[in-house]
Design a protein around this motif. Structure first.
Motif, PDB file in Angstrom:
ATOM      1  N   ILE A 122       0.839  -1.198   0.000  1.00 56.26           N
ATOM      2  CA  ILE A 122       0.000   0.000   0.000  1.00 56.26           C
ATOM      3  C   ILE A 122       0.874   1.248   0.000  1.00 56.26           C
ATOM      4  CG2 ILE A 122      -1.639   1.380   1.336  1.00 56.26           C
ATOM      5  CD1 ILE A 122      -2.916  -1.235   2.274  1.00 56.26           C
ATOM      6  N   PHE A 123       1.886   1.272   0.868  1.00 60.04           N
ATOM      7  CA  PHE A 123       2.796   2.423   0.893  1.00 60.04           C
ATOM      8  C   PHE A 123       3.507   2.580  -0.447  1.00 60.04           C
ATOM      9  CE2 PHE A 123       2.959   2.314   5.720  1.00 60.04           C
ATOM     10  CZ  PHE A 123       2.368   3.557   5.868  1.00 60.04           C
ATOM     11  N   ALA A 124       3.922   1.463  -1.035  1.00 61.57           N
ATOM     12  CA  ALA A 124       4.590   1.525  -2.335  1.00 61.57           C
ATOM     13  C   ALA A 124       3.658   2.094  -3.399  1.00 61.57           C
ATOM     14  CB  ALA A 124       5.083   0.137  -2.742  1.00 61.57           C
ATOM     15  N   SER A 125       2.368   1.750  -3.302  1.00 56.70           N
ATOM     16  CA  SER A 125       1.390   2.292  -4.246  1.00 56.70           C
ATOM     17  C   SER A 125       1.211   3.797  -4.049  1.00 56.70           C
ATOM     18  CB  SER A 125       0.038   1.582  -4.080  1.00 56.70           C
ATOM     19  OG  SER A 125       0.146   0.205  -4.339  1.00 56.70           O
ATOM     20  N   LYS A 126       1.201   4.216  -2.784  1.00 51.71           N
ATOM     21  CA  LYS A 126       1.001   5.626  -2.468  1.00 51.71           C
ATOM     22  C   LYS A 126       2.191   6.476  -2.919  1.00 51.71           C
ATOM     23  CE  LYS A 126      -2.975   5.291  -0.339  1.00 51.71           C
ATOM     24  NZ  LYS A 126      -4.211   5.892  -0.944  1.00 51.71           N
ATOM     25  N   PHE A 127       3.382   5.916  -2.807  1.00 48.91           N
ATOM     26  CA  PHE A 127       4.591   6.672  -3.150  1.00 48.91           C
ATOM     27  C   PHE A 127       5.195   6.198  -4.474  1.00 48.91           C
ATOM     28  CE2 PHE A 127       4.552   6.903   1.604  1.00 48.91           C
ATOM     29  CZ  PHE A 127       4.345   8.276   1.695  1.00 48.91           C
ATOM     30  N   ILE A 128       4.347   5.657  -5.339  1.00 41.93           N
ATOM     31  CA  ILE A 128       4.824   5.039  -6.574  1.00 41.93           C
ATOM     32  C   ILE A 128       5.595   6.008  -7.460  1.00 41.93           C
ATOM     33  CG2 ILE A 128       2.705   5.499  -7.893  1.00 41.93           C
ATOM     34  CD1 ILE A 128       3.029   2.665  -9.098  1.00 41.93           C
ATOM     35  N   ASP A 129       5.233   7.286  -7.416  1.00 37.08           N
ATOM     36  CA  ASP A 129       5.910   8.277  -8.262  1.00 37.08           C
ATOM     37  C   ASP A 129       7.177   8.843  -7.632  1.00 37.08           C
ATOM     38  OD1 ASP A 129       3.939   8.055 -10.240  1.00 37.08           O
ATOM     39  OD2 ASP A 129       2.658   9.518  -9.229  1.00 37.08           O
ATOM     40  N   LYS A 130       7.456   8.491  -6.389  1.00 36.69           N
ATOM     41  CA  LYS A 130       8.619   9.047  -5.694  1.00 36.69           C
ATOM     42  C   LYS A 130       9.920   8.335  -6.056  1.00 36.69           C
ATOM     43  CE  LYS A 130       5.929  11.890  -3.536  1.00 36.69           C
ATOM     44  NZ  LYS A 130       5.884  13.315  -3.939  1.00 36.69           N
ATOM     45  N   ARG A 131       9.822   7.046  -6.353  1.00 38.50           N
ATOM     46  CA  ARG A 131      10.991   6.236  -6.732  1.00 38.50           C
ATOM     47  C   ARG A 131      12.178   6.466  -5.782  1.00 38.50           C
ATOM     48  NH1 ARG A 131      10.233   4.147 -12.007  1.00 38.50           N
ATOM     49  NH2 ARG A 131       7.980   3.907 -12.193  1.00 38.50           N
ATOM     50  N   PRO A 132      12.027   6.136  -4.504  1.00 39.38           N
ATOM     51  CA  PRO A 132      13.109   6.378  -3.543  1.00 39.38           C
ATOM     52  C   PRO A 132      14.315   5.477  -3.776  1.00 39.38           C
ATOM     53  CG  PRO A 132      11.404   5.052  -2.528  1.00 39.38           C
ATOM     54  CD  PRO A 132      10.868   5.452  -3.875  1.00 39.38           C
ATOM     55  N   ASP A 133      15.465   5.953  -3.338  1.00 42.33           N
ATOM     56  CA  ASP A 133      16.686   5.133  -3.353  1.00 42.33           C
ATOM     57  C   ASP A 133      16.781   4.280  -2.098  1.00 42.33           C
ATOM     58  OD1 ASP A 133      17.751   6.379  -5.773  1.00 42.33           O
ATOM     59  OD2 ASP A 133      18.064   8.152  -4.525  1.00 42.33           O
ATOM     60  N   TYR A 134      16.151   4.765  -1.022  1.00 41.76           N
ATOM     61  CA  TYR A 134      16.169   4.055   0.262  1.00 41.76           C
ATOM     62  C   TYR A 134      14.838   4.278   0.967  1.00 41.76           C
ATOM     63  CZ  TYR A 134      21.290   4.029  -0.259  1.00 41.76           C
ATOM     64  OH  TYR A 134      22.568   3.856  -0.727  1.00 41.76           O
ATOM     65  N   GLY A 197      22.776  13.197  -1.424  1.00 44.92           N
ATOM     66  CA  GLY A 197      21.983  13.346  -2.639  1.00 44.92           C
ATOM     67  C   GLY A 197      20.960  12.247  -2.864  1.00 44.92           C
ATOM     68  N   SER A 198      20.873  11.264  -1.953  1.00 39.38           N
ATOM     69  CA  SER A 198      19.901  10.185  -2.089  1.00 39.38           C
ATOM     70  C   SER A 198      18.476  10.701  -1.895  1.00 39.38           C
ATOM     71  CB  SER A 198      20.177   9.083  -1.062  1.00 39.38           C
ATOM     72  OG  SER A 198      21.463   8.540  -1.214  1.00 39.38           O
ATOM     73  N   LYS A 199      17.532   9.917  -2.371  1.00 40.60           N
ATOM     74  CA  LYS A 199      16.115  10.214  -2.159  1.00 40.60           C
ATOM     75  C   LYS A 199      15.548   9.130  -1.253  1.00 40.60           C
ATOM     76  CE  LYS A 199      13.509  11.433  -5.669  1.00 40.60           C
ATOM     77  NZ  LYS A 199      12.637  11.336  -6.868  1.00 40.60           N
ATOM     78  N   LEU A 219      17.390  15.022  11.002  1.00 44.72           N
ATOM     79  CA  LEU A 219      18.555  14.161  10.830  1.00 44.72           C
ATOM     80  C   LEU A 219      18.915  14.020   9.355  1.00 44.72           C
ATOM     81  CD1 LEU A 219      20.655  12.260  12.109  1.00 44.72           C
ATOM     82  CD2 LEU A 219      18.955  10.415  11.943  1.00 44.72           C
ATOM     83  N   MET A 220      17.915  13.922   8.499  1.00 43.33           N
ATOM     84  CA  MET A 220      18.169  13.774   7.070  1.00 43.33           C
ATOM     85  C   MET A 220      18.848  15.007   6.472  1.00 43.33           C
ATOM     86  SD  MET A 220      17.373  10.723   6.230  1.00 43.33           S
ATOM     87  CE  MET A 220      18.088  10.356   7.848  1.00 43.33           C
ATOM     88  N   LYS A 221      18.599  16.162   7.072  1.00 47.16           N
ATOM     89  CA  LYS A 221      19.277  17.376   6.609  1.00 47.16           C
ATOM     90  C   LYS A 221      20.785  17.255   6.824  1.00 47.16           C
ATOM     91  CE  LYS A 221      15.418  20.569   7.464  1.00 47.16           C
ATOM     92  NZ  LYS A 221      14.950  21.730   8.259  1.00 47.16           N
ATOM     93  N   GLU A 222      21.175  16.582   7.901  1.00 46.85           N
ATOM     94  CA  GLU A 222      22.588  16.387   8.188  1.00 46.85           C
ATOM     95  C   GLU A 222      23.252  15.513   7.124  1.00 46.85           C
ATOM     96  OE1 GLU A 222      24.292  17.835  10.655  1.00 46.85           O
ATOM     97  OE2 GLU A 222      22.467  18.900  11.294  1.00 46.85           O
ATOM     98  N   PHE A 223      22.466  14.636   6.509  1.00 44.61           N
ATOM     99  CA  PHE A 223      23.002  13.747   5.477  1.00 44.61           C
ATOM    100  C   PHE A 223      22.842  14.329   4.067  1.00 44.61           C
ATOM    101  CE2 PHE A 223      22.785  10.904   9.013  1.00 44.61           C
ATOM    102  CZ  PHE A 223      23.744   9.938   8.769  1.00 44.61           C
ATOM    103  N   LYS A 224      22.153  15.462   3.973  1.00 44.85           N
ATOM    104  CA  LYS A 224      21.926  16.141   2.691  1.00 44.85           C
ATOM    105  C   LYS A 224      21.229  15.210   1.693  1.00 44.85           C
ATOM    106  CE  LYS A 224      25.871  19.227   3.345  1.00 44.85           C
ATOM    107  NZ  LYS A 224      27.158  19.728   2.802  1.00 44.85           N
ATOM    108  N   VAL A 225      20.158  14.597   2.170  1.00 46.16           N
ATOM    109  CA  VAL A 225      19.346  13.747   1.303  1.00 46.16           C
ATOM    110  C   VAL A 225      17.952  14.349   1.172  1.00 46.16           C
ATOM    111  CG1 VAL A 225      20.623  11.689   2.021  1.00 46.16           C
ATOM    112  CG2 VAL A 225      18.475  12.259   3.161  1.00 46.16           C
ATOM    113  N   GLU A 226      17.238  13.936   0.150  1.00 45.57           N
ATOM    114  CA  GLU A 226      15.886  14.426  -0.096  1.00 45.57           C
ATOM    115  C   GLU A 226      14.867  13.469   0.515  1.00 45.57           C
ATOM    116  OE1 GLU A 226      12.670  14.917  -3.757  1.00 45.57           O
ATOM    117  OE2 GLU A 226      14.802  14.617  -4.208  1.00 45.57           O
TER     118      GLU A 226
END
Length: 271
Positions: A122-134, A197-199, A219-226
């Motif tokens: 369900i989460f994958a369906s909801k975020f299907i357009d995001k294509r995360p790296d992690y 630079g990861s998403k 915390l994610m700001k410290e890693f400079k990821v989106e």
């Protein structure tokens, strides 16, 4: 190489695609593997695409061009999603799940492989357009649904810890304020966990005021990821104003009546 019958090719192709969601397979690799013409393989793919569409088993995409091929994308249709979430809400609404202090016992459901996999899809369906790296989560109860979400996207899971571990090497640690208790807490993540630079998409099991989610965003700001998305299985109706604005919840916990053993929980309007 031995010849394969169409039924055998269809079975093998389906297994390979489903086991490797979002992976783009060049058609040439399959034509060589099964020793068939590209036109024959295209017919096989068309059959699989048609069956998956009719039975709502996900989507098989054909990508054209030099770097093209075929890939499988898992998703759940809206009516099936609603049915699943209604069933989970019904189970969580049982009065015997109420714990002292007005908490709801959810561990058995979250750690059920079948339910966690369905929630992950369900989460994958909801975020299907995001294509995360992690996919990221914070220990511990959010791990099963986050892992299944990562499985649906076929990407790694990264787990943020509440305490540092020597096995993690150099870590980034931040303090954050719990939105529900107002206490200062900590969370840590290995510097090696996320490339700059990861998403990412953050998945968790529960949100009350949103303090943990806000801490994760910091915390994610410290890693400079989106951070491409935030998803939680259950959020509470109160407080209404969360510490973060942009998030998705699947279920809404409206009321816990400890005295009368009554729980009111339903699929969220966001779901």
């Amino acid at each position: 190489m031995e010849d394969f019958k169409r039924t055998e090719r269809l079975t093998a192709l389906t297994q390979i695609l489903v086991d490797n969601p979002y992976t783009l397979f060049p058609l040439r690799g399959f034509t060589e593997r099964f020793q068939v013409a590209k036109s024959t393989l295209s017919e096989d793919v068309s059959i699989i695409k048609s069956v998956f569409k009719r039975l709502n088993l996900g989507r098989v995409e054909t990508v054209t061009g030099v770097a093209g091929g075929i890939r499988y994308i898992p998703y759940i249709k809206e009516d099936e999603e609603k049915e699943m979430l209604t069933q989970i809400a019904s189970e969580l609404s049982r009065g015997e799940r109420i714990l002292p202090g007005g908490f709801i016992y959810m561990t058995d459901l979250i750690f059920s492989a079948d339910i966690a996999w369905r929630v992950g899809k369900i989460f994958a369906s909801k975020f299907i357009d995001k294509r995360p790296d992690y996919i990221i989560t914070i220990e511990t109860k959010g791990i099963p649904i986050a892992m299944m979400t990562a499985r649906a996207f076929n990407v790694p899971l990264v787990t943020i810890r509440r305490n540092t571990r020597v096995t993690e090497g150099s870590v980034v640690t931040i303090n954050y304020v719990s939105g529900s208790s107002g206490k200062i807490q900590t969370m840590s993540l290995s510097r090696r966990a996320l490339p700059e630079g990861s998403k990412v998409v953050f998945i968790d099991d529960f949100m009350k005021a949103g303090g943990t989610a806000k801490g994760v965003l910091e915390l994610m700001k410290e890693f400079k990821v989106e951070v491409a998305g935030v998803g939680v299985l259950v959020e509470t109706a109160h407080p209404g104003d969360k510490l973060i604005d942009d998030y998705l919840s699947l279920l809404l916990l409206e009321k816990v009546d400890e005295r009368n053993k009554k729980v009111v929980i339903r699929p969220s309007h966001q779901a």
